[in-house]
Design a protein around this motif. Sequence first.
Motif, short mmCIF file in Angstrom:
data_model
loop_
_atom_site.label_atom_id
_atom_site.label_comp_id
_atom_site.label_asym_id
_atom_site.label_seq_id
_atom_site.Cartn_x
_atom_site.Cartn_y
_atom_site.Cartn_z
N LEU A 70 0.80 -0.68 -0.03
CA LEU A 70 -0.12 -0.30 0.20
C LEU A 70 0.73 1.14 -0.34
O LEU A 70 1.68 0.97 0.70
N CYS A 71 0.40 1.84 -0.68
CA CYS A 71 1.11 3.66 -1.39
C CYS A 71 0.38 4.74 -0.08
O CYS A 71 -0.63 4.85 -1.04
N SER A 72 1.28 5.07 1.00
CA SER A 72 0.47 6.10 1.59
C SER A 72 0.80 7.20 1.66
O SER A 72 2.08 7.44 1.78
N SER A 73 -0.50 7.99 1.27
CA SER A 73 0.28 9.17 1.47
C SER A 73 -1.01 10.38 1.95
O SER A 73 -2.20 10.03 0.86
N PRO A 74 -0.75 11.09 2.40
CA PRO A 74 -2.25 12.69 2.31
C PRO A 74 -2.63 12.85 1.38
O PRO A 74 -3.72 13.24 1.25
N SER A 75 -2.38 12.91 1.13
CA SER A 75 -2.16 13.58 -0.31
C SER A 75 -3.35 12.92 -1.53
O SER A 75 -3.09 11.62 -2.26
N PRO A 76 -4.21 13.53 -2.36
CA PRO A 76 -4.32 12.85 -3.77
C PRO A 76 -4.26 12.17 -4.87
O PRO A 76 -4.88 12.36 -5.89
N ALA A 77 -3.05 13.03 -4.89
CA ALA A 77 -2.33 13.13 -6.09
C ALA A 77 -1.99 11.57 -6.90
O ALA A 77 -2.50 10.43 -6.27
N GLN A 78 -1.81 11.22 -7.66
CA GLN A 78 -1.37 9.71 -8.79
C GLN A 78 -0.34 9.77 -8.32
O GLN A 78 0.70 10.13 -7.39
N VAL A 79 -0.46 8.01 -8.71
CA VAL A 79 1.06 7.22 -7.98
C VAL A 79 1.41 6.56 -8.93
O VAL A 79 0.80 5.81 -10.00
N ARG A 80 2.98 5.76 -9.06
CA ARG A 80 2.74 5.24 -9.59
C ARG A 80 4.41 4.06 -8.96
O ARG A 80 4.95 5.02 -7.85
N TRP A 81 4.54 2.79 -9.69
CA TRP A 81 5.97 2.65 -8.56
C TRP A 81 7.30 1.72 -9.29
O TRP A 81 6.57 2.04 -10.09
N PHE A 82 7.74 1.56 -8.18
CA PHE A 82 9.00 0.97 -8.50
C PHE A 82 9.35 -0.11 -8.22
O PHE A 82 9.26 -0.41 -6.80
N PHE A 83 9.90 -0.81 -9.41
CA PHE A 83 10.75 -1.90 -8.63
C PHE A 83 12.46 -2.10 -8.67
O PHE A 83 12.64 -1.76 -9.69
N ASN A 84 13.06 -2.46 -8.09
CA ASN A 84 14.59 -2.24 -7.84
C ASN A 84 15.35 -1.28 -8.59
O ASN A 84 16.35 -0.69 -9.89
N GLY A 85 14.35 0.42 -8.58
CA GLY A 85 14.80 1.38 -9.37
C GLY A 85 13.95 1.61 -11.07
O GLY A 85 14.27 2.25 -11.32
N GLY A 86 13.22 0.78 -11.28
CA GLY A 86 12.75 0.21 -12.68
C GLY A 86 11.57 0.38 -12.47
O GLY A 86 10.60 0.21 -12.13
N PRO A 87 10.99 -0.15 -13.47
CA PRO A 87 9.91 0.21 -14.06
C PRO A 87 8.91 -1.64 -12.99
O PRO A 87 9.50 -2.05 -12.84
N LEU A 88 8.02 -1.43 -13.11
CA LEU A 88 7.30 -2.76 -12.04
C LEU A 88 7.09 -3.95 -13.02
O LEU A 88 6.37 -3.72 -13.62
N PRO A 89 6.93 -4.78 -12.37
CA PRO A 89 7.45 -6.13 -13.63
C PRO A 89 5.66 -6.29 -13.27
O PRO A 89 4.50 -6.20 -12.82
N VAL A 90 5.46 -6.74 -15.15
CA VAL A 90 4.40 -6.65 -15.24
C VAL A 90 2.88 -7.82 -14.21
O VAL A 90 2.40 -7.52 -14.27
N SER A 91 3.47 -8.74 -14.17
CA SER A 91 2.94 -10.07 -13.29
C SER A 91 2.94 -9.31 -11.90
O SER A 91 0.93 -9.32 -11.98
N VAL A 92 3.10 -8.30 -11.40
CA VAL A 92 2.80 -7.31 -10.45
C VAL A 92 1.68 -6.20 -10.96
O VAL A 92 0.32 -5.57 -10.02
N ARG A 93 1.96 -5.56 -11.75
CA ARG A 93 1.16 -5.10 -12.25
C ARG A 93 0.18 -4.58 -12.87
O ARG A 93 -0.61 -4.14 -12.28
N LEU A 94 -0.47 -5.90 -12.67
CA LEU A 94 -1.91 -6.53 -13.06
C LEU A 94 -2.47 -6.70 -11.63
O LEU A 94 -3.59 -6.63 -11.73
N GLN B 117 8.79 0.74 -4.70
CA GLN B 117 9.25 2.21 -3.72
C GLN B 117 7.90 2.69 -4.77
O GLN B 117 7.45 1.93 -5.73
N CYS B 118 7.47 3.48 -4.70
CA CYS B 118 6.14 4.07 -4.78
C CYS B 118 5.87 5.84 -4.96
O CYS B 118 7.01 6.02 -3.97
N GLU B 119 5.63 6.53 -5.87
CA GLU B 119 5.85 8.26 -6.22
C GLU B 119 4.66 8.64 -6.10
O GLU B 119 4.08 8.46 -6.99
N VAL B 120 4.13 9.93 -5.87
CA VAL B 120 2.90 10.45 -5.85
C VAL B 120 3.37 12.05 -6.34
O VAL B 120 4.60 11.97 -6.24
#
Length: 413
Positions: free
Chosen positions: A170-194, A217-220
């Motif tokens: 869970l990406c916890s943030s008080p802001s309603p901003a957009q969220v994107r995820w990272f895996f080992n500093g790169g794009p999230l694997p498709v299997s997890v993204r699904l 990691q998650c990013e808002v």
Amino acid sequence: MGFGLICGVEKKKGGVHSSELYFLLCGAWKAAFLSARAEISITPEPAQPVEGDNLTLVVHGLSGELLAYNWYAGPMLNVAYLVASYIVSTGDETPGPVHTGREAVRPDGSLNIQGALPGHSGTYILQTLNRQFQTEVAYGHVQVYEILAQPVVMANSTALVEHRDTLRLLCSSPSPAQVRWFFNGGPLPVSVRLGMSPDGRELTRRGIRREEAGAYQCEVWNSVSVSRSEPINLTVYYGPERVAILQDSTTLTGCTIKVDFNTSLTLWCVSRSCPEPEYLWAFNGQALKNGQDHLNITSMTASQEGTYTCIVKNPKTLLSGSASVVVKLSVATTPEGQWAQSSLPALLLTGWVSSKGWILFHPKQTWRPQSGGSCHNDRARANQADGGPGRDLDCAGLPQGPAGLCLVPRACL
């Protein structure tokens, strides 16, 4: 129209006085209401304000002599959304129910907001009143972007068993901003993204796999700000798999290893496992006191011949595996420990050579003694024992060695 309008205005000599100007909610039949015209507009300056900025809602296209302004922060002309009322002739301003203490109406009708906050985002309506007691309205919208705080990744567990456990992030943030995820500093694997929730804030992965272990990691983000969380490290336990016993970097599982007499041997137990497994060695089915990944066999003798088994167990997955190898003494050795084998084609047997020059033969193996020399008597005894050269030997008349083997001088071969 059933909107909130400026009404009940009285004019006196010298202009309209704030003490004599009041605002009520009334129907359109009480005042002449003019629809918003295209030339009147509201624009925010700056166009993309960040929290803490001084924001101005600038009004364009006003014309004629105006008596008063009403500013609303909400979807409709309703006193509940009134920010402030302003009398042009006197400069008097009356705050409304939603005034925060940061708003101020300017003489040109614009609205200043000092140190704007994200809560100031939304629709704003300006209502004007002219000397003919006609009103006009203009609509505008503003989005105040917040400086995003660093989000935090929360996990149901950071240590999971492969194919058994479910991962939830869970990406916890008080802001309603957009969220994107990272895996080992790169794009999230498709299997997890699904397994991502519609808002992108939660990831679910059933039957986690070892290749999905790593740093998440998650990013808002919004148009003016971005903030990334600290990594959370996920461990995936698996194995043991492909258990094998190695010697000299060669896989020998299920094979026979031949070792020279009185030499040493080290067996290594390897497997694919996370974490490192626990080790147990057994010799001919009997457990040995060795909890390491290797086993040393020193000064090899006949008593050490047999089956060696390595058993590994993963303390996290609770799975286990094993591998075995058969260790035997070499067929023939010299006193110096080198391999030796007869060069005579008819000699189909081998044995151990003692320090005194004797060779041990199995009674049922076939041999042909060499002619001449000091071997004559031993050769004769052997011929007599097996009925002639090349026959089976029953050791009659020959010295007896260990384990029922015959002792024959090495020079006789």
